[in-house]
Motif scaffolding. Structure first.
Motif, PDB file in Angstrom:
ATOM      1  N   ASP A   6       0.817  -1.217   0.000  1.00  0.00           N
ATOM      2  CA  ASP A   6       0.000   0.000   0.000  1.00  0.00           C
ATOM      3  C   ASP A   6       0.851   1.268   0.000  1.00  0.00           C
ATOM      4  N   GLY A   7       2.077   1.178  -0.516  1.00  0.00           N
ATOM      5  CA  GLY A   7       2.883   2.377  -0.717  1.00  0.00           C
ATOM      6  C   GLY A   7       4.002   2.574   0.276  1.00  0.00           C
ATOM      7  N   GLY A   8       4.321   1.627   1.086  1.00  0.00           N
ATOM      8  CA  GLY A   8       5.429   1.763   2.025  1.00  0.00           C
ATOM      9  C   GLY A   8       4.971   2.098   3.420  1.00  0.00           C
ATOM     10  N   ALA A   9       5.906   2.000   4.342  1.00  0.00           N
ATOM     11  CA  ALA A   9       5.621   2.295   5.742  1.00  0.00           C
ATOM     12  C   ALA A   9       5.361   3.790   5.911  1.00  0.00           C
ATOM     13  N   THR A  10       4.506   4.112   6.867  1.00  0.00           N
ATOM     14  CA  THR A  10       4.202   5.512   7.151  1.00  0.00           C
ATOM     15  C   THR A  10       5.085   5.999   8.292  1.00  0.00           C
ATOM     16  N   LEU A  11       5.540   7.238   8.168  1.00  0.00           N
ATOM     17  CA  LEU A  11       6.467   7.821   9.136  1.00  0.00           C
ATOM     18  C   LEU A  11       6.056   9.250   9.436  1.00  0.00           C
ATOM     19  N   LEU A  12       6.047   9.586  10.718  1.00  0.00           N
ATOM     20  CA  LEU A  12       5.812  10.961  11.156  1.00  0.00           C
ATOM     21  C   LEU A  12       7.127  11.503  11.695  1.00  0.00           C
ATOM     22  N   ILE A  13       7.571  12.633  11.144  1.00  0.00           N
ATOM     23  CA  ILE A  13       8.765  13.310  11.646  1.00  0.00           C
ATOM     24  C   ILE A  13       8.313  14.572  12.361  1.00  0.00           C
ATOM     25  N   VAL A  14       8.653  14.668  13.649  1.00  0.00           N
ATOM     26  CA  VAL A  14       8.304  15.848  14.442  1.00  0.00           C
ATOM     27  C   VAL A  14       9.618  16.556  14.772  1.00  0.00           C
ATOM     28  N   GLU A  15       9.887  17.619  14.040  1.00  0.00           N
ATOM     29  CA  GLU A  15      11.177  18.326  14.128  1.00  0.00           C
ATOM     30  C   GLU A  15      10.933  19.804  13.882  1.00  0.00           C
ATOM     31  N   ASP A  16      11.416  20.665  14.788  1.00  0.00           N
ATOM     32  CA  ASP A  16      11.180  22.101  14.633  1.00  0.00           C
ATOM     33  C   ASP A  16      12.261  22.811  13.821  1.00  0.00           C
ATOM     34  N   ASP A  17      13.337  22.127  13.487  1.00  0.00           N
ATOM     35  CA  ASP A  17      14.380  22.702  12.627  1.00  0.00           C
ATOM     36  C   ASP A  17      13.994  22.386  11.179  1.00  0.00           C
ATOM     37  N   THR A  23      15.623  17.507   5.324  1.00  0.00           N
ATOM     38  CA  THR A  23      16.643  16.525   4.967  1.00  0.00           C
ATOM     39  C   THR A  23      16.204  15.116   5.366  1.00  0.00           C
ATOM     40  N   LEU A  24      15.710  14.971   6.595  1.00  0.00           N
ATOM     41  CA  LEU A  24      15.224  13.660   7.051  1.00  0.00           C
ATOM     42  C   LEU A  24      14.081  13.168   6.177  1.00  0.00           C
ATOM     43  N   ARG A  25      13.156  14.066   5.902  1.00  0.00           N
ATOM     44  CA  ARG A  25      11.993  13.692   5.091  1.00  0.00           C
ATOM     45  C   ARG A  25      12.423  13.153   3.728  1.00  0.00           C
ATOM     46  N   ARG A  26      13.282  13.897   3.041  1.00  0.00           N
ATOM     47  CA  ARG A  26      13.735  13.466   1.707  1.00  0.00           C
ATOM     48  C   ARG A  26      14.460  12.128   1.761  1.00  0.00           C
ATOM     49  N   SER A  27      15.286  11.963   2.761  1.00  0.00           N
ATOM     50  CA  SER A  27      16.051  10.724   2.898  1.00  0.00           C
ATOM     51  C   SER A  27      15.129   9.524   3.102  1.00  0.00           C
ATOM     52  N   PHE A  28      14.120   9.672   3.946  1.00  0.00           N
ATOM     53  CA  PHE A  28      13.186   8.565   4.174  1.00  0.00           C
ATOM     54  C   PHE A  28      12.279   8.333   2.971  1.00  0.00           C
ATOM     55  N   GLU A  29      11.908   9.395   2.272  1.00  0.00           N
ATOM     56  CA  GLU A  29      11.085   9.222   1.071  1.00  0.00           C
ATOM     57  C   GLU A  29      11.843   8.440   0.007  1.00  0.00           C
ATOM     58  N   ARG A  30      13.146   8.712  -0.130  1.00  0.00           N
ATOM     59  CA  ARG A  30      13.963   7.949  -1.080  1.00  0.00           C
ATOM     60  C   ARG A  30      14.016   6.470  -0.714  1.00  0.00           C
ATOM     61  N   ARG A  31      13.813   6.151   0.542  1.00  0.00           N
ATOM     62  CA  ARG A  31      13.829   4.756   0.995  1.00  0.00           C
ATOM     63  C   ARG A  31      12.441   4.111   0.930  1.00  0.00           C
ATOM     64  N   TYR A  33       9.450   5.347   2.263  1.00  0.00           N
ATOM     65  CA  TYR A  33       8.494   5.685   3.321  1.00  0.00           C
ATOM     66  C   TYR A  33       7.520   6.742   2.827  1.00  0.00           C
ATOM     67  N   ARG A  34       6.303   6.686   3.342  1.00  0.00           N
ATOM     68  CA  ARG A  34       5.338   7.772   3.144  1.00  0.00           C
ATOM     69  C   ARG A  34       5.466   8.662   4.371  1.00  0.00           C
ATOM     70  N   VAL A  35       5.979   9.879   4.177  1.00  0.00           N
ATOM     71  CA  VAL A  35       6.394  10.727   5.292  1.00  0.00           C
ATOM     72  C   VAL A  35       5.447  11.908   5.479  1.00  0.00           C
ATOM     73  N   SER A  36       5.101  12.154   6.732  1.00  0.00           N
ATOM     74  CA  SER A  36       4.388  13.361   7.138  1.00  0.00           C
ATOM     75  C   SER A  36       5.293  14.099   8.108  1.00  0.00           C
ATOM     76  N   SER A  37       5.176  15.424   8.127  1.00  0.00           N
ATOM     77  CA  SER A  37       6.032  16.229   9.006  1.00  0.00           C
ATOM     78  C   SER A  37       5.193  17.121   9.891  1.00  0.00           C
ATOM     79  N   ALA A  38       5.724  17.391  11.075  1.00  0.00           N
ATOM     80  CA  ALA A  38       5.112  18.329  12.008  1.00  0.00           C
ATOM     81  C   ALA A  38       6.237  19.109  12.677  1.00  0.00           C
ATOM     82  N   ALA A  39       5.986  20.379  12.955  1.00  0.00           N
ATOM     83  CA  ALA A  39       7.011  21.223  13.575  1.00  0.00           C
ATOM     84  C   ALA A  39       6.687  21.542  15.029  1.00  0.00           C
ATOM     85  N   SER A  40       5.536  21.071  15.522  1.00  0.00           N
ATOM     86  CA  SER A  40       5.143  21.359  16.906  1.00  0.00           C
ATOM     87  C   SER A  40       4.342  20.196  17.473  1.00  0.00           C
TER      88      SER A  40
END
Length: 180
Positions: A6-17, A23-31, A33-40
């Protein structure tokens, strides 16, 4: 949990920088992962209510928020999510709290995508890890005590300085010197 079908593992990155988060998001997407990001913490909570994540990478210090609160709320909402706490402020006190609140692993920065993926796959722990009798130095003990106090104060520098009997600027200098 998601699968490759179903498109790869899902990953949430919670990072305020923003730069590090990108950088983390792109790296995991290349591997794959379906990535979502949050800053807070608030953004992370909103995303966790909408999506069942397989994995999460949470920064310990999110501006004025504590990543520990995010770990606790995400684990309560999605107990099957494997959570890795990533921090530039590593200490035994925050590592213990992160694990007690639901994190599977705790990594000090700088860590890369390989380190984080290895942490995802080693979430069960290893009873074969050697237990050495290495003594902690006075500086390490001081550092850990400072961070234990910071955790108790929800990372409020002024309150931690008061409890430690230090001037706020002195505590801020100590924290800047020992960032990992």
């Amino acid at each position: 949990m998601s699968t490759e079908q179903d498109g790869g593992a899902t990953l949430l990155i919670v990072e305020d920088d923003p730069a590090f988060g990108r950088t983390l998001r792109r790296s995991f997407e290349r591997r794959g992962y379906r990535v979502s990001s949050a800053a807070s913490a608030q953004e992370a909570d909103e995303q966790a209510k909408e999506t069942d994540f397989d994995y999460a990478v949470i920064d310990l210090k999110l501006g004025n928020d504590s990543g520990l609160a995010v770990v606790q709320s995400l684990h309560a909402l999605r107990p099957d999510t494997l959570i890795v706490v990533l921090t530039g402020y590593a200490s035994i006190a925050t590592a213990v709290e992160a694990i007690k609140l639901g994190a599977a692993h705790y990594l000090a920065k700088p860590s890369n995508t390989d380190d984080i993926e290895a942490a995802f796959s080693s979430a069960q722990g290893n009873p074969e890890v050697p237990v050495d009798g290495r003594k902690s130095s006075i500086k390490t003990l001081e550092w850990e005590y400072i961070h234990q106090t910071l955790v108790e104060c929800d990372f409020n520098i002024s309150e931690a300085a008061r409890r430690l009997g230090l001037h706020r600027r002195t505590l801020a200098r100590k924290l800047e010197k020992r960032q990992l």
